[in-house]
Each structure stands twice: as structure tokens, then as C-alpha cells.
Design a protein around this motif. Structure first.
Motif, PDB file in Angstrom:
ATOM      1  N   PHE A  60       0.813  -1.214   0.000  1.00 49.11           N
ATOM      2  CA  PHE A  60       0.000   0.000   0.000  1.00 49.11           C
ATOM      3  C   PHE A  60       0.852   1.273   0.000  1.00 49.11           C
ATOM      4  O   PHE A  60       0.358   2.358   0.277  1.00 49.11           O
ATOM      5  CB  PHE A  60      -0.968  -0.004   1.186  1.00 49.11           C
ATOM      6  N   GLU A 114      -5.121   5.548  -7.156  1.00 52.57           N
ATOM      7  CA  GLU A 114      -4.345   4.513  -6.449  1.00 52.57           C
ATOM      8  C   GLU A 114      -5.275   3.521  -5.763  1.00 52.57           C
ATOM      9  O   GLU A 114      -5.073   2.306  -5.809  1.00 52.57           O
ATOM     10  CB  GLU A 114      -3.439   5.170  -5.395  1.00 52.57           C
ATOM     11  N   ASP A 159      -6.894   1.159  -8.183  1.00 51.95           N
ATOM     12  CA  ASP A 159      -6.005   0.059  -8.562  1.00 51.95           C
ATOM     13  C   ASP A 159      -6.093  -1.073  -7.552  1.00 51.95           C
ATOM     14  O   ASP A 159      -6.125  -2.251  -7.910  1.00 51.95           O
ATOM     15  CB  ASP A 159      -4.558   0.552  -8.641  1.00 51.95           C
ATOM     16  N   VAL A 160      -6.116  -0.700  -6.273  1.00 56.40           N
ATOM     17  CA  VAL A 160      -6.194  -1.727  -5.242  1.00 56.40           C
ATOM     18  C   VAL A 160      -7.513  -2.487  -5.345  1.00 56.40           C
ATOM     19  O   VAL A 160      -7.556  -3.711  -5.240  1.00 56.40           O
ATOM     20  CB  VAL A 160      -6.047  -1.096  -3.836  1.00 56.40           C
ATOM     21  N   SER A 197      -7.410  -4.934  -8.051  1.00 56.44           N
ATOM     22  CA  SER A 197      -6.617  -6.129  -7.755  1.00 56.44           C
ATOM     23  C   SER A 197      -7.350  -7.036  -6.771  1.00 56.44           C
ATOM     24  O   SER A 197      -7.178  -8.244  -6.782  1.00 56.44           O
ATOM     25  CB  SER A 197      -5.217  -5.751  -7.256  1.00 56.44           C
ATOM     26  N   LEU A 198      -8.208  -6.450  -5.938  1.00 53.87           N
ATOM     27  CA  LEU A 198      -9.045  -7.276  -5.066  1.00 53.87           C
ATOM     28  C   LEU A 198      -9.940  -8.181  -5.911  1.00 53.87           C
ATOM     29  O   LEU A 198     -10.133  -9.358  -5.611  1.00 53.87           O
ATOM     30  CB  LEU A 198      -9.961  -6.384  -4.214  1.00 53.87           C
TER      31      LEU A 198
END
Lengths: 266, 311
Positions: free
Chosen positions: B123, B173, B176-177, B180-181
Motif C-alpha cells: 500500500f 491509487e 487500482d487496489v 486487484s481485489l
């Protein structure tokens, strides 16, 4: 940045008994150590008050110069009250920030977050009490207590801290914000002044005397005074015990009820 | 079972204010599902109930096969909550926050330390890991908040307005996380008031209005329900003088332009595709008339029908 974030996560593991309490106690102790201002206030204020009463008012109250031996037990409980009051602010802060709700979404007994604050308050206040006692001894406090009486006196102070801490925790849960908790807590902090902490009840105007003699802090002060200074205790220890058990029970039940009711509300 | 979240007839009132008026919601396993609505639509209340913090007045819900009302502890084992209704500990550092959460999830010493380091790195909090959270920017705080939810594997993650108040960079940002989850197979229920966010991230969108789901579908399906592409003529200040529907083909575009010429209009010509904004405004344009007795289904009916996935 698309590296896996969750695929690599370990599975949740079974909690050992007491593990949750240990985590929350460690958290609150960290908070205590880092909140230097609050800790300093909790120690400095009673010390200043003690110096004020012993050196400024003491001569007028007791021209014999023995006032320090009278006032120290009261100062110790005053100190405990100050230190415990920040529990209300801590608990209300956890509630207002939302972190309490985060704990509630975990598969744990989230009530332990309050336990953490209470245990930290107990530890913090016992340290503050020791500092105040140290200063008292340095300025001429000469207790007559033996080892057994010292232990009992410390137990009495610890029980008082525990009861009043739970009361402040309940106040913190019941009020919405740290500011409000601080305000309500202040009322409680005023109680020691209307007790036998600084002057004997017989010197008070009659309408106040009744209150001073029958409010919960007076028997605790008289018990500690009797243990440390050998003054006659009378029924004070029993009364003190009854008050403390009653306050502790009420505060624990009250805070548990409030806590159970207010998930997801701020 | 292919549904990670199954909600039927969920109701909640605070005093006399009905916040949820019978919500039905199905979230497919492994999908990102956006709950879209303006302020006061009931998004946070719905998520708060699904995260076991509030009890519903009526209705049922199951989350990863655990029943919300009869077994909230089982639900808590399967979820994590981030956002508006959760928080971080400001007095502690990022690393301490993560290790605290790891401890509460049953990880011990080495495992807790390892997972905390992984998340700090993932992170982008490495440089700040030893600083108290109090000193963090809003974006860093939100990243930590999300990291705290991902300490152990849970099948369902609730994100309650995860990017509200963030600057555009922090928002990207976080997106993006969230993507990806999804790649990791986590089911995400996301509330947002940003249509762009739903468009970017969500497989499915449910629009919540006055405590009810008034439309549901993929972003593309929802956009189709409000119409086709439009060729617009605008004047110098951007005011739309005329709109000519078109079908996206070059022949259609030519016909539209001919029609505009026939009207004798001049100005800037643009092709506009319907956005989720159009869907949203079409469905929520009456929300200003709060508390009136109008039937919320009136203007939503056809759209809700068109967009809904057969269940």
C-alpha cells in the motif's frame, strides 16, 4: 501496481483465550504512554494542589504544621480521579472516530476495547499515585502505617480507581463526543472538594456537612487516612467497600448496556 | 452457491424516518458491485446493517452463506469493512495498527509481523510505517484503512465511500487496489456517490433512492436504458441547441448531421454517449422533493425492468 493484495493473505487463526484482551490492553497502554500531556496533567495537577494546600492554606487550616499528614490521603484520591477521567475521553474518542465500530465488525468480544482502557487507566493512575506519594514523603508526609496497612491502603486506592474508571468509561460511552465526556467528567472531579479531603466535616456549614459526610468519596478517604495515619476508622471501611461495589456494579452494567446498544451509531 | 450477498426485503427506520424501505440485492461471488446513490439514500445504513453493526427491522440477508440475523459472528468471520463507518487508530503507527488488527484476527508474532510488512509495502506506506497515523494525509489514511481490512483473507469486503474526499491521484491509487481485489477473487460491495467510480470499477451497479433499489444492471446496460448516442449542437457557451439521436454507425451519423443542417443550426457539434450520470439523474431527479408522498417507482419502473439481470 496490480500485485495481488488479498490472494496472499493468511487465513484468520483461532484466538487464544485472553489474546483479545491482551491486544487491547497493549493498545491502551501505548496510548497512555504517548499522551504525555494527559499523563503530566494527571500527576502535576495533584502535586500542585498538594503544594498549594500544604504551603499556602495549610498554615491557616492547621497552624501546628501537621496539615501535610492530614491532606495527603485526600490528594491521592483526587489524583486518581483526575487520571481516571481521561478514560471518558478515550472511550468517547474511540466511539466518535469509528474505530470502535471497526472492532465490532470483527469476530471477537469487542467489549474488550473498554477493558483495555480500564486496565491502562488503573496502571497509569497507580504510577501517578506513586509519584504523588513520593513528593508527599519529600515534603514531610510521615505515615505511621506498617507493611500490611500500606498494602491495604494501595488496594483501597486501586479499587477506588477501578470503580471511578468504569464510571468514566460509561460516561464516555453514553456521551457522543470526547468534548462532552470531558464536560460531564468534570462534575465528578469536583466531588473530592466537597468531602473530608481538605478539611474536617465539622468545619463545614451544616447544610454542606451532611453532604460531605455521606458522599461516597469521604469513607474511602477516611479509610486510607486511617490505614496510613492510624486515625480511627469507625465504619468508614465498610461504607467505602459498599459504595465502591455499588458504583462498580452500576458502572459496569450501565456501560455494558450502552455498549451493546450502540453499534453503527455515532 | 454463486451469490456472495443475498438481501431480501431489508427495512430500517430511525424513529419515523424510513431509511431502507425494502431492499433486495444480490451480489455475485467475485464481482465488484457498486451501490450508487446521493446523500441520504441509505447506502451507509445498508452497509452498516450488512456489516452487523445495526439490526434490520425486517428482511433477511446472507453473506457468504452466513445468516445475518441468526449468526452475526459467522458473518463477521467472512467480512471486512472500510470507509466512512470504520477508522484507524491515530495514536499508533501504520505498523502498529496492522499488527493490532492481525492480533485481533488471531495471527501471532511472526505471522502478524510478516503480513503487516507485506501490506505496508503493497500500500505504499513504507516510508511512513513508523510515523503516527495522525501525521498522515487523507490518501495514506484511506490506504491504511483498506489495508487493515485485508490483514486476513475474507471473502467479502465492504467499502463505504472509499474515495470520498480524496484527490484524483489518491483516488486512482485506491481504484487500482480495488481492481486487484477483484483479480484475487474477493467480492466487493462498494458504496459511492461518484458515477465515474462505479463506471470504472463495477461489474454491476445498483442505484439506491429513498431506501429502495430503483435500477440495477451493468454500467453498459444502465446506460443503454436512458437512450442511444446523441449528436448535439452547442453554442459558444456550451448550451445545447439541439440533440439528434443516432445509432453509432457512420450512416446514422451522416443522417443526423443532415438533419442538423436541415434545421439551419450552426455551432459546435459533438457526439455524446449516455453516461451513468444520465441514468442517475433520470432516476434521482426528484430526490429534491424529499419527504413528499410521491411513489418512487413511478419514474423508475421501466428502467428498473430494463436493466435488471434475471435472477
Amino acid at each position: 501496481m496490480s500485485a495481488p493484495v488479498h490472494a496472499a493473505a493468511p487465513a484468520a487463526a483461532r484466538l487464544r483465550p485472553g489474546a483479545v484482551d491482551a491486544v487491547f490492553i497493549a493498545r491502551s497502554l501505548r496510548h497512555s504512554v504517548r499522551n504525555v500531556d494527559a499523563m503530566l496533567m494527571a500527576i502535576l495537577l495533584p502535586v500542585m494542589l498538594m503544594l498549594l494546600f500544604v504551603y499556602v492554606f495549610g498554615g491557616a487550616i492547621d497552624p501546628g504544621g501537621d496539615y501535610v499528614n492530614y491532606v495527603v490521603p485526600g490528594i491521592i484520591l483526587l489524583c486518581a480521579g483526575f487520571g481516571a477521567s481521561s478514560t471518558a475521553i478515550d472511550v468517547a474518542g474511540d466511539k466518535a472516530s469509528g474505530i470502535m465500530d471497526r472492532f465490532r465488525t470483527l469476530p471477537i468480544r469487542s467489549w474488550a476495547v473498554v477493558t483495555g482502557h480500564v486496565v491502562a487507566s488503573l496502571a497509569r493512575n497507580l504510577v501517578a499515585t506513586m509519584v504523588v506519594l513520593g513528593v508527599a514523603l519529600a515534603i514531610g508526609f510521615r505515615p505511621t502505617a506498617g507493611a500490611g496497612e500500606w498494602v491495604l491502603a494501595i488496594v483501597a486506592v486501586a479499587v477506588y480507581i477501578l470503580a471511578i474508571t468504569y464510571l468514566f468509561a460509561a460516561i464516555g460511552l453514553a456521551t457522543g463526543s470526547p468534548e462532552a465526556a470531558n464536560g460531564y467528567g468534570f462534575v465528578l472531579l469536583f466531588l473530592p472538594y466537597l468531602s473530608t479531603a481538605f478539611v474536617g466535616a465539622e468545619t463545614l456549614p451544616s447544610w454542606l456537612r451532611g453532604f460531605a459526610e455521606h458522599q461516597p468519596i469521604t469513607p474511602v478517604i477516611e479509610t486510607v487516612r486511617s490505614l496510613l495515619m492510624g486515625t480511627p476508622a469507625g465504619t468508614a471501611p465498610l461504607l467505602a467497600l459498599a459504595w465502591m461495589v455499588a458504583i462498580l456494579t452500576t458502572a459496569v452494567v450501565w456501560s455494558a448496556i450502552v455498549f451493546a446498544r450502540q453499534g453503527g451509531r455515532r | 452457491m454463486d451469490n456472495a450477498i443475498d438481501v431480501r426485503g431489508l427495512r430500517k427506520s430511525f424513529g419515523r424516518a424510513e431509511v431502507l424501505a425494502g431492499v433486495d440485492l444480490t451480489v455475485r461471488r467475485g464481482s465488484v458491485h457498486a451501490l450508487l446513490g446521493s446523500n441520504g439514500a441509505g447506502k451507509t445504513t445498508l452497509v452498516t446493517i450488512l456489516a452487523t453493526l445495526l439490526r434490520p427491522d425486517a428482511g433477511t440477508a446472507s453473506i457468504a452463506c452466513a445468516d445475518l440475523t441468526s449468526d452475526p459472528v459467522a458473518v463477521r468471520r467472512r467480512i471486512a469493512l472500510t470507509g466512512q463507518s470504520a477508522a484507524v487508530d491515530e495514536v499508533l503507527t501504520a505498523e502498529e495498527n496492522l499488527r493490532m488488527m492481525a492480533g485481533l484476527r488471531g495471527l501471532r508474532g511472526g505471522a502478524a509481523r510478516r503480513r503487516s510488512r507485506e501490506l505496508i509495502e503493497r500500500f505504499g506506506l513504507t516510508d511512513a510505517a513508523d510515523r503516527r497515523v495522525k501525521t498522515y494525509s487523507g490518501g495514506m489514511r484511506r490506504r491504511l484503512d483498506l489495508a487493515l481490512s485485508l490483514v486476513v483473507a475474507v471473502p467479502v469486503v465492504f467499502l463505504d465511500e472509499p474515495t470520498t474526499g480524496l484527490d484524483p491521484r489518491s483516488r486512482r491509487e485506491l481504484w487500482d487496489v480495488i481492481r486487484s481485489l477483484r483479480q484475487d477473487g474477493t467480492t466487493v460491495l462498494l458504496t459511492t456517490q461518484y458515477l465515474e467510480e462505479a463506471d470504472e470499477l463495477a461489474d454491476m451497479v445498483s442505484i439506491l433512492r429513498d431506501g429502495r433499489i430503483v435500477a440495477e444492471g451493468s454500467p453498459a446496460e444502465l446506460k443503454r436504458t436512458v437512450g442511444e448516442d446523441v449528436v448535439e449542437v452547442r453554442d459558444a457557451v456550451g448550451k445545447v441547441l439541439h440533440g439528434e439521436p443516432t445509432d453509432g454507425t457512420s450512416a446514422g451519423l451522416r443522417r443526423a448531421l443532415d438533419a442538423i443542417d436541415a434545421h439551419g443550426l450552426t455551432g459546435e457539434v459533438v457526439v455524446r454517449r449516455p453516461s451513468l450520470d444520465d441514468v442517475f439523474f433520470a432516476l434521482t431527479s426528484h430526490t429534491q422533493s424529499y419527504g413528499t408522498t410521491e411513489n418512487p417507482d413511478d419514474h423508475a419502473g421501466s428502467l428498473a425492468g430494463a436493466g435488471r439481470i434475471p435472477s
